[in-house]
Design a protein around this motif. Structure first.
Motif, mmCIF file in Angstrom:
data_model
loop_
_atom_site.group_PDB
_atom_site.id
_atom_site.type_symbol
_atom_site.label_atom_id
_atom_site.label_comp_id
_atom_site.label_asym_id
_atom_site.label_seq_id
_atom_site.Cartn_x
_atom_site.Cartn_y
_atom_site.Cartn_z
ATOM 1 N N SER A 145 -9.541 -16.236 61.418
ATOM 2 C CA SER A 145 -11.527 -16.497 60.007
ATOM 3 C C SER A 145 -12.243 -16.022 61.375
ATOM 4 O O SER A 145 -12.799 -17.024 61.461
ATOM 5 C CB SER A 145 -11.310 -17.399 59.821
ATOM 6 N N PHE A 146 -12.741 -15.005 60.638
ATOM 7 C CA PHE A 146 -14.952 -14.766 61.829
ATOM 8 C C PHE A 146 -15.047 -13.421 60.537
ATOM 9 O O PHE A 146 -14.196 -12.873 59.861
ATOM 10 C CB PHE A 146 -13.943 -14.437 62.844
ATOM 11 N N ALA A 147 -16.205 -13.237 60.866
ATOM 12 C CA ALA A 147 -17.185 -12.886 59.998
ATOM 13 C C ALA A 147 -17.347 -11.421 61.337
ATOM 14 O O ALA A 147 -17.626 -10.536 60.397
ATOM 15 C CB ALA A 147 -18.896 -13.234 59.662
ATOM 16 N N SER A 200 -18.626 -5.494 62.952
ATOM 17 C CA SER A 200 -18.483 -5.935 61.488
ATOM 18 C C SER A 200 -16.614 -5.410 61.201
ATOM 19 O O SER A 200 -17.413 -4.777 60.711
ATOM 20 C CB SER A 200 -18.945 -5.301 60.262
ATOM 21 N N CYS A 201 -15.854 -6.959 61.060
ATOM 22 C CA CYS A 201 -14.932 -7.364 61.552
ATOM 23 C C CYS A 201 -14.234 -8.635 61.326
ATOM 24 O O CYS A 201 -14.012 -8.994 61.371
ATOM 25 C CB CYS A 201 -14.021 -6.146 62.289
ATOM 26 N N GLN A 202 -13.926 -8.385 60.046
ATOM 27 C CA GLN A 202 -13.433 -9.235 59.094
ATOM 28 C C GLN A 202 -12.170 -10.187 59.000
ATOM 29 O O GLN A 202 -11.429 -9.031 58.413
ATOM 30 C CB GLN A 202 -14.380 -9.993 57.545
ATOM 31 N N GLY A 203 -12.136 -10.943 59.432
ATOM 32 C CA GLY A 203 -10.486 -11.421 59.917
ATOM 33 C C GLY A 203 -9.403 -10.697 60.791
ATOM 34 O O GLY A 203 -8.851 -11.260 61.053
ATOM 35 N N ILE A 204 -9.818 -9.273 60.905
ATOM 36 C CA ILE A 204 -9.220 -9.109 61.454
ATOM 37 C C ILE A 204 -9.689 -7.463 62.696
ATOM 38 O O ILE A 204 -10.902 -6.957 61.859
ATOM 39 C CB ILE A 204 -7.579 -8.224 60.659
ATOM 40 N N CYS A 205 -9.337 -7.387 63.707
ATOM 41 C CA CYS A 205 -10.685 -6.982 64.936
ATOM 42 C C CYS A 205 -8.864 -6.411 65.672
ATOM 43 O O CYS A 205 -8.689 -6.716 66.418
ATOM 44 C CB CYS A 205 -11.562 -7.506 65.156
ATOM 45 N N LEU A 206 -9.543 -4.774 66.273
ATOM 46 C CA LEU A 206 -8.575 -4.340 67.538
ATOM 47 C C LEU A 206 -10.280 -3.935 68.316
ATOM 48 O O LEU A 206 -10.782 -3.824 68.334
ATOM 49 C CB LEU A 206 -8.251 -3.041 67.592
ATOM 50 N N PHE A 207 -9.294 -4.995 70.296
ATOM 51 C CA PHE A 207 -9.803 -4.979 71.200
ATOM 52 C C PHE A 207 -9.458 -3.658 72.172
ATOM 53 O O PHE A 207 -8.006 -3.770 72.079
ATOM 54 C CB PHE A 207 -10.218 -6.277 71.857
ATOM 55 N N ASP A 208 -10.080 -2.658 72.181
ATOM 56 C CA ASP A 208 -9.491 -2.019 73.102
ATOM 57 C C ASP A 208 -10.130 -2.136 74.556
ATOM 58 O O ASP A 208 -11.296 -2.426 75.291
ATOM 59 C CB ASP A 208 -10.895 -0.638 73.288
ATOM 60 N N LEU A 261 -15.703 -16.814 51.771
ATOM 61 C CA LEU A 261 -16.102 -15.723 52.394
ATOM 62 C C LEU A 261 -17.186 -15.017 51.982
ATOM 63 O O LEU A 261 -18.465 -14.600 52.611
ATOM 64 C CB LEU A 261 -16.084 -15.186 53.924
ATOM 65 N N PHE A 262 -17.061 -14.327 50.964
ATOM 66 C CA PHE A 262 -17.324 -13.319 50.327
ATOM 67 C C PHE A 262 -17.819 -13.385 48.795
ATOM 68 O O PHE A 262 -16.737 -14.421 47.958
ATOM 69 C CB PHE A 262 -16.942 -12.002 50.453
ATOM 70 N N THR A 263 -18.910 -13.132 47.928
ATOM 71 C CA THR A 263 -19.269 -13.463 47.339
ATOM 72 C C THR A 263 -18.058 -12.656 45.837
ATOM 73 O O THR A 263 -17.323 -13.225 44.987
ATOM 74 C CB THR A 263 -20.643 -13.044 46.655
ATOM 75 N N ARG A 264 -17.809 -11.651 46.280
ATOM 76 C CA ARG A 264 -16.923 -10.291 45.710
ATOM 77 C C ARG A 264 -15.401 -11.456 45.890
ATOM 78 O O ARG A 264 -14.444 -10.940 45.147
ATOM 79 C CB ARG A 264 -17.257 -9.283 46.000
ATOM 80 N N GLN A 265 -15.262 -11.486 47.104
ATOM 81 C CA GLN A 265 -13.851 -12.427 46.952
ATOM 82 C C GLN A 265 -13.428 -13.481 46.181
ATOM 83 O O GLN A 265 -12.531 -13.544 46.243
ATOM 84 C CB GLN A 265 -13.256 -12.866 48.440
ATOM 85 N N PRO A 271 -18.628 -16.336 63.064
ATOM 86 C CA PRO A 271 -17.899 -16.665 62.030
ATOM 87 C C PRO A 271 -18.777 -16.394 60.853
ATOM 88 O O PRO A 271 -20.267 -15.996 60.836
ATOM 89 C CB PRO A 271 -17.725 -18.126 62.593
ATOM 90 N N SER A 272 -18.502 -16.774 59.910
ATOM 91 C CA SER A 272 -19.912 -16.823 58.312
ATOM 92 C C SER A 272 -20.412 -18.193 58.235
ATOM 93 O O SER A 272 -20.014 -18.612 59.494
ATOM 94 C CB SER A 272 -18.638 -16.669 56.983
ATOM 95 N N ALA A 273 -21.325 -17.958 57.931
ATOM 96 C CA ALA A 273 -22.214 -18.672 57.197
ATOM 97 C C ALA A 273 -21.879 -20.040 56.961
ATOM 98 O O ALA A 273 -20.675 -20.030 55.835
ATOM 99 C CB ALA A 273 -23.386 -18.082 56.351
ATOM 100 N N GLY A 274 -21.457 -21.098 57.824
ATOM 101 C CA GLY A 274 -20.890 -22.604 57.088
ATOM 102 C C GLY A 274 -20.394 -22.926 57.547
ATOM 103 O O GLY A 274 -18.662 -23.591 57.146
#
Length: 1390
Positions: free
Chosen positions: A993-995, A1001-1009, A842-846, A967-970
């Motif tokens: 898997s999400f962007a 912006s919280c890729q892959g894992i995110c917290l919902f209050d 999903l990321f260039t650096r990754q 999602p991420s592009a593509g």
């Protein structure tokens, strides 16, 4: 105990045990046992090519038969029949000199301890044999057996009262007809002619005086031009008694009667006037204008013949007339006779009569028939008035009589009507009451029911029946079937009608209306003797014996000895043996080896039902196929002339006759092909009912047990509709009470040939069964992706399959993954995962440093991929909310992907509102009754993408509280884990898997209050894909995320940790030590120094499982084969212990689930790992017979336990305990004490490996004095050591915290944030002074030299008294045998 669910992609599940694994050879026949709940177990198999066709039980022995030479896992030699003892598991042959051919049917006569055997054999007798269980010997039956046609018995059943046996199959019988005939000549009132038969001469001619009759062209001679003169000629052939056509012409005689006529043929007498005579003719029926096929007797040869277009009329002057019979009685308004051939100048006739179906009487008046001494008559009481009714035949009217009676009038005071039809000759008759339809009268609301009484005469008992007159269209109702025997010219048969005892309907304006129409008598046989009961063939001949086919009754109390292969004497003929005679005649006296009766059942009312492979072509039931009933002395057709394919089996339950075979509909295709293989005939309503839409193949057997009809055969689906089906590989179950297909309990794929009940169950137990057939694949339990587990089984857990069957999903299943989810209600505990589809980075650096997740496991629909328990407040039931790749029908609608399953009622329901399009991979219910649904889907009409929120209280989707994921592009959004941490109350962690989430912006894992309905990033966030989430720490303050992760600093890893306290991410150990992306992770009881992770290597070639010990990652197994994919890791505590090692403590095991392959156990879906070896636990299979997968074990908020030796088949029992609320300190302490005591008691005695302990509290650092022992006792507690309620031990806690965090030890002397009892003594005695002695017994697990100062030597197994256990490593003890005291290592005691 709380609810426990096991989910996955499977159709069948089997528990491993110590027995040898069973493989199936489809060329053999396998015998399976089936519990009352439906679980299947293999009993034994036959030789290759063998088959099992039947079975039954006498006392505690089950008998099975078919065509085989050996049976059982040890191949016991047995010729076609054997016994099986369920208690001993032993097969045995049945003596010697048994049947020398295939056996198709068994009947167990328990009262006489005899086994009746039917089949195709010649020894010890023909087709039937008896095995006496007391003398252990074979014998021939008292009637010696059967012969003829196929010479085989296909069914042996009992009558309704179980005092006689019915034998059915393909064989012939012959019954003596040596009784005195009551009337074996032509009608004495009719002049004899060789051109007639006893049957045709018994048909009363229809009076035609009121008909329109034309003969054209007619002779110009007035002595021969009156066509009416030949209807009933007053003298011999000649002037005034003969009609001639015009010279040189053929002729057409047309007869039109403006009412319905029930006719069976014509009677023609030729003229023998010089130069005139008819040679050929044809008969056309009116109004359908059809040239009829006629049967007649060739007067030269005496043979029965047929003709159509050019029927010959004899020119022999000795032949007074000839009778020409239709193929069956028919309703018409007239006929047209074409005289097409003649001799001399022109054709002519001396006699012309239209023959009725037998006899008749009309309510509106009766004319005298030709040759009859008097006409039919009627009498009545009360007031009757005429009304005209339109008939079913165009341009005809029928006059009927009607009478009204006040509602509430008794039958004795109501009007009555009696018909007295003229019957010319004795015979078997069907008497019908013709009821005009109420639609044409427009009096339906007035109609009610009537009581009809038929007095046949001749000493025969009257028949009484209740007939409804509330019919829309004209209806003929059978009111009698049997013999009518005129004894003199004054003989009278009467049919009386009056108001029924319990009239139906409410009437109109306080009045009922009774309708009197016609009575029709249909002659079915003219062969009636004092010994014969009935006949329905319409036979035209008589003989010295009566032949029967396919049926024979034998009273069990009979002491007679006869030979049924020869002529059966009348003394041994039962009233029901007439069935075989009627069948033979109805088959046209022509049978073959393919014609057979295969199954028989008798209703308590006395009606006998017969099914098989046959077509009836003669008599009043001409056209009936494959199923027929015998009622009141005659064969009768079932609605729509039966079924369009062979019938193989019956089961009678109340007034419902369940039928199996290879049909698809009735003979007239009245159900739109909804009777595929199975059908229900409702006895009370005389109608067909469907079982869903049947099955997609042939049914070979049916059995009734525990309120269910079990169906066996060669099919793969049980159909709920013509297009939707549930998996049923040769075995399906129909629930009688709900009228629906249900889970059979077990899973099998094969061609099943037999299903039958086993030995009688004990009081309060369910009926067990046996199943047999050619099995390809079998599993002990059958379920479409979900089973419920509970303790209590004798060899393992009690497994309860989901009570309903899920269907295939509407999405493509080829790319589906099995799913895992973290157990949603558990605040402390492990999680599970199933890998997602292989998606790009999903990321260039990754992309340069991290690997994509492995391809997901296949999950062919129907598959359950996630589950969570929730207490439904409306029913107070704890239900399972399941998600996955499936569909189901609920409330006449089809739903998919998510459902609510109630284990109490075995019912399933959909979420209200919009439906999910896609696959659900995770579900979670929070404390606000909000259901989080995650996966790869969209929600119709909303912006939800892979994640949706449903309000369980309001029963509606919440589309406004949570911003959608992006999602991420593509790529597409895929949610694999939805969990929560007790440290972050009111928050839900979503991973996959999400962007981004909404604008965050919280890729892959995110917290919902859930309080603020806001998304937030965890710390600085990550890049990558998360496959699994778990938690560590005493309050779940550390989150463990596994997958393919890149942290904000650029480092990549497969397992990372997030500290909620300081909001920081960190890798766990050296990422290079993990060979690839991780697909499943679990934390050992919250201890961050004991983590297990599984996945596949970066190149995807091999699986791995790694262990983090707080210092480094290490591989814990190398025996897993390349096809292994692990979907869930779950650490489970044990009640008993295994040998301790440095990886897994002795009181727990690691449960590994997915698709597993290992050289030691082969293939499995779930195994247990003790730190050194695998113990196979469960195997699953898909509906297609491939290996299945287990995605996750999920459980409810309530604590549950796998009771000792009652859950795991290995004898090691899981006990998972979940704390319901924090702060109940004393209760937790007490549970910990009890756990510890029980664990010590059951620990195995073995040599201890001292190298396992390496910290200050271990035996490698012995205190130097007793004072040091006492001081050290304050450093830690029992509850800080091995326990299912806490971390593994203080030694590992400290190492873990040194490796991952600088937080102080919460269990140390300064751990004021955790309140606990300091020692077991403290927990028990409360405020008792520490100095006061408190002892308890213990045993030495290992030997101990005790050479140090203040130490006590131990010998393995010796009993000691523990005086002080306040130190975690060293306990102060006394040897009661020697009185010595000293300290010993705590780990050495149990």
């Amino acid at each position: 105990m709380g609810q426990v669910g096991l989910a996955g992609a499977f159709a069948g599940l089997t528990l491993f045990n110590n027995a040898t694994a069973v493989s199936f050879d489809p060329s053999t026949s396998s015998l399976l046992s089936r519990t009352g709940e439906g679980a299947l177990t293999t009993i034994g198999t036959t030789n290759a090519g063998g088959s099992i066709q039947s079975g039954c039980a006498i006392n505690d022995i089950f008998y099975l038969a078919g065509s085989f030479s050996s049976i059982g896992n040890t191949s016991v030699s047995a010729s076609n029949i054997a016994s099986y003892s369920p208690s001993s598991g032993v097969f045995a042959a049945l003596g010697s000199n048994g049947p020398n051919g295939p056996i198709y049917s068994l009947y167990c006569d328990v009262s006489h301890s005899q086994l009746w055997v039917g089949g195709h054999f010649t020894s010890p007798s023909s087709s039937v044999a008896i095995w006496d269980t007391k003398s252990n010997s074979w014998s021939a039956p008292p009637f010696k057996g059967f012969s003829g046609d196929g010479g085989e018995v296909l069914s042996i059943t009992s009558n309704a009262s179980e005092n006689s046996l019915f034998f059915a199959g393909s064989f012939l019988t012959s019954f003596a007809a040596n009784a005195t005939a009551l009337n074996n000549t032509n009608n004495p009132n009719i002049p004899y002619s060789p051109g007639a038969t006893p049957f045709s001469s018994s048909l009363v001619p229809v009076p035609l005086e009121g008909a329109e009759i034309l003969g054209q062209p007619s002779s110009s001679d007035p002595q021969f031009s009156n066509i009416l003169s030949i209807l009933c000629p007053a003298g011999p052939d000649g002037p005034g008694n003969t009609w001639l056509a015009a010279n040189g012409n053929g002729a057409v005689i047309t007869i039109r009667d403006f009412s319905s006529i029930n006719a069976y043929g014509v009677r023609l007498g030729n003229t023998f006037q010089s130069g005139f005579g008819t040679t050929t003719f044809s008969v056309t029926s009116i109004p359908d204008n059809t040239v009829q096929t006629l049967s007649y007797v060739n007067t030269s040869t005496g043979q029965n013949m047929t003709c159509t277009a050019a029927c010959p009329l004899s020119t022999d002057s000795s032949i007074l007339y000839q009778d020409f019979i239709f193929t069956a009685p028919m309703m018409l308004t007239g006929i047209q006779i074409t005289l097409s051939g003649w001799t001399g100048e022109a054709p002519g006739l001396h006699m012309l009569q239209l023959l009725s179906s037998g006899s008749f009487a009309s309510s509106s008046g009766n004319l005298k028939s030709c040759f009859a001494p008097n006409p039919s008559n009627t009498t009545s009481t009360g007031q009757w008035k005429p009304q005209n009714a339109v008939t079913d035949i165009p341009a005809t009217l029928q006059t009927v009589l009607v009478s009204t009676v006040a509602v509430g009038t008794s039958p004795s005071e109501a009007p009555s009507f009696t018909w007295q039809p003229y019957v010319s000759a004795s015979g078997q008759y069907d008497v019908y009451l013709v009821i005009p339809g109420c639609a044409d009268f427009q009096d339906c609301s007035l109609r009610t029911s009537v009581q009809v009484t038929v007095f046949p005469g001749g000493g025969t008992q009257p028949w009484v029946s209740t007939v409804s007159q509330q019919v829309q269209s004209d209806t003929t109702t059978l009111v009698y079937s049997g013999p009518i025997v005129p004894s003199s010219t004054d003989f009278v048969t009467t049919v009386s009608m009056t108001l029924a005892n319990n009239p139906e309907g409410s009437g109109q304006n306080g009045q009922y209306e009774l309708v009197a129409g016609d009575v029709a008598l249909v002659l079915t046989s003219a062969s009636v003797t004092s010994a014969a009961g009935s006949g329905s063939s319409g036979s035209n001949t008589t003989s010295s014996s009566q032949h029967g086919f396919g049926f024979f009754e034998w009273p069990l109390s009979s002491s007679a000895s006869i030979d049924a292969t020869g002529t059966i004497p009348n003394a041994s003929k039962t009233p029901l043996d007439v069935i075989s005679i009627d069948l033979y005649n109805a088959l046209g006296a022509t049978t073959s080896t393919t014609t057979s009766i295969t199954t028989v059942a008798q209703h308590p009312s006395g009606t006998v039902y017969l099914g098989g492979n046959f077509q009836l072509i003669s008599g009043s039931i001409n056209g009936v196929s494959n199923i027929v009933a015998f009622k009141s002395g005659a064969l009768i057709a079932l609605p729509n002339n039966g079924l369009n394919g062979p019938v193989t089996s019956f089961v009678l339950s109340g007034n419902e006759l369940y039928i199996g075979g290879s049909f698809t509909d009735t003979s007239t295709a009245s159900t739109q092909n909804k009777l595929k293989g199975v059908a229900i005939y409702d006895v009370s309503s005389n109608s067909w009912k469907a079982m869903g839409a049947g099955v997609n193949g042939v049914v070979t057997g049916l059995a009734l047990a525990n309120g269910q009809i079990v169906v066996a055969g060669n099919f793969t689906e049980a159909l709920n509709s013509s297009t939707a089906g549930i998996t049923a590989g040769g075995l399906a179950t129909w629930d009688v009470s709900t009228g629906s297909w249900v889970n059979s309990g077990g899973f099998v794929m094969g061609n099943m040939t037999f299903i039958g009940n086993g030995t009688l169950p004990a009081t309060g137990q369910k009926q067990t069964q046996f199943v047999a057939g050619n099995v390809g694949t079998m599993a002990e339990y059958g379920a479409s992706g979900l089973v419920m587990l509970s303790s209590g089984g004798s060899t393992g857990p009690l497994v309860t399959p989901m009570g309903i069957q899920l269907d295939s999903s509407i999405v493509n299943a080829s790319s589906l993954a099995t799913v895992t989810k973290r157990h949603p209600h558990v605040r402390r505990g492990p999680s599970a995962w199933i890998p997602h589809l292989n998606i790009g980075t999903l990321f260039t650096r990754q992309s340069a440093t991290s690997s994509a997740l492995p391809p997901s496991l296949p999950a062919p629909a129907p598959a359950v991929l996630a589950g969570a328990f929730w207490t439904n407040v409306s029913t107070s039931h704890q239900v399972a909310i399941i998600g996955g790749n499936f569909s189901f029908s609920s409330s006449s609608a089809t739903s998919s992907a998510v459902a609510i399953y109630d284990p109490v009622t075995s019912s399933i329901s959909a979420l209200a509102g919009a439906q999910i399009n896609g696959v659900v991979r995770a579900v979670y219910v929070d404390q606000k009754q909000q259901l989080f649904v995650g996966g790869e889907f969209n929600l119709t009409g909303t912006t939800a993408n892979g994640l949706a929120l449903y309000d369980l209280s309001a029963q509606q989707w919440d589309t406004s509280s949570m911003q959608p994921l992006q999602p991420s592009a593509g790529s597409s959004v895929v949610i694999r884990s939805i969990t929560s941490s007790t440290y972050k109350s009111g928050s839900v962690i979503v991973a996959g898997s999400f962007a981004q989430a909404g604008s965050v912006s919280c890729q892959g894992i995110c917290l919902f209050d859930t309080a603020l309905n806001q998304w937030s990033q965890l710390g600085s966030g990550i890049q990558g894909d998360i496959s699994s989430v778990s938690y560590a720490g005493s309050n779940q303050e550390i989150l463990i995320a596994a997958g393919s992760v890149t942290l904000s600093g650029g480092s990549t890893t497969s397992v990372a940790q997030y500290d909620f306290a300081n909001s920081t991410w960190a890798t766990i150990g050296d990422a290079a030590e993990i060979p690839g992306p991780v697909t499943a992770v679990t934390v050992n009881n919250g201890n961050s120094s004991s983590i297990f992770a599984a996945g596949r290597t970066t190149d995807g070639s091999s699986p791995f499982m790694m262990f983090w010990d707080g210092v480094s990652w290490s591989s814990v197994t190398s025996s897993l084969q390349g096809t292994t994919n692990i979907s869930q890791l779950l650490m489970v505590p044990l009640l008993n212990t295994h040998s301790a090692n440095s990886i897994i403590e002795s009181d727990r095991m690691l449960m590994i689930s997915g698709a597993l392959s290992d050289s030691s156990f082969g293939s499995a879906s779930s195994v247990l790992f003790d730190g050194s070896s695998f113990i196979p636990y469960m195997a699953t299979t898909t509906a297609q017979g491939a290996l299945g997968t287990i995605s996750s074990l999920f459980y409810s908020l309530a604590s549950f336990s796998f009771t000792q030796q009652h859950f795991l088949a290995t004898g090691i029992v899981i006990l998972i305990s979940i704390a319901i609320a924090a702060g109940v300190v004393f209760l937790l302490a007490l549970i910990g004490i009890l756990w510890t005591l029980l664990s010590r008691r059951d620990d195995r005695v073995a040599k201890y490996n001292a190298s396992d302990d390496d910290d200050d509290d271990s035996v490698q650092h012995r205190p130097s004095s007793l004072l040091e022992h006492i001081n050290a006792a304050t450093r830690t507690t029992i509850l800080g050591s091995v326990s299912p309620m806490n971390t593994i031990g203080a030694e590992k806690d400290e190492a873990a915290r040194e490796a991952t965090t600088t937080e102080p030890d919460p269990f140390g002397p300064d751990g004021s944030n955790y309140l606990r009892a300091e020692t077991p003594s403290d927990a028990v005695v409360g405020t008792m002074a520490a100095e006061e002695e408190f002892s308890r017994p213990a045993h030495a697990r290992y030997s101990f030299d005790g050479t140090g100062e203040g130490e006590l030597p131990l010998t393995a197994g010796v009993e000691v008294e523990v005086l002080d256990d306040r130190d975690a490593a060293w306990w102060y003890t006394r040897n009661p045998q020697t009185g010595q005291e000293g300290v010993v290592p705590a780990a050495y005691l149990y």
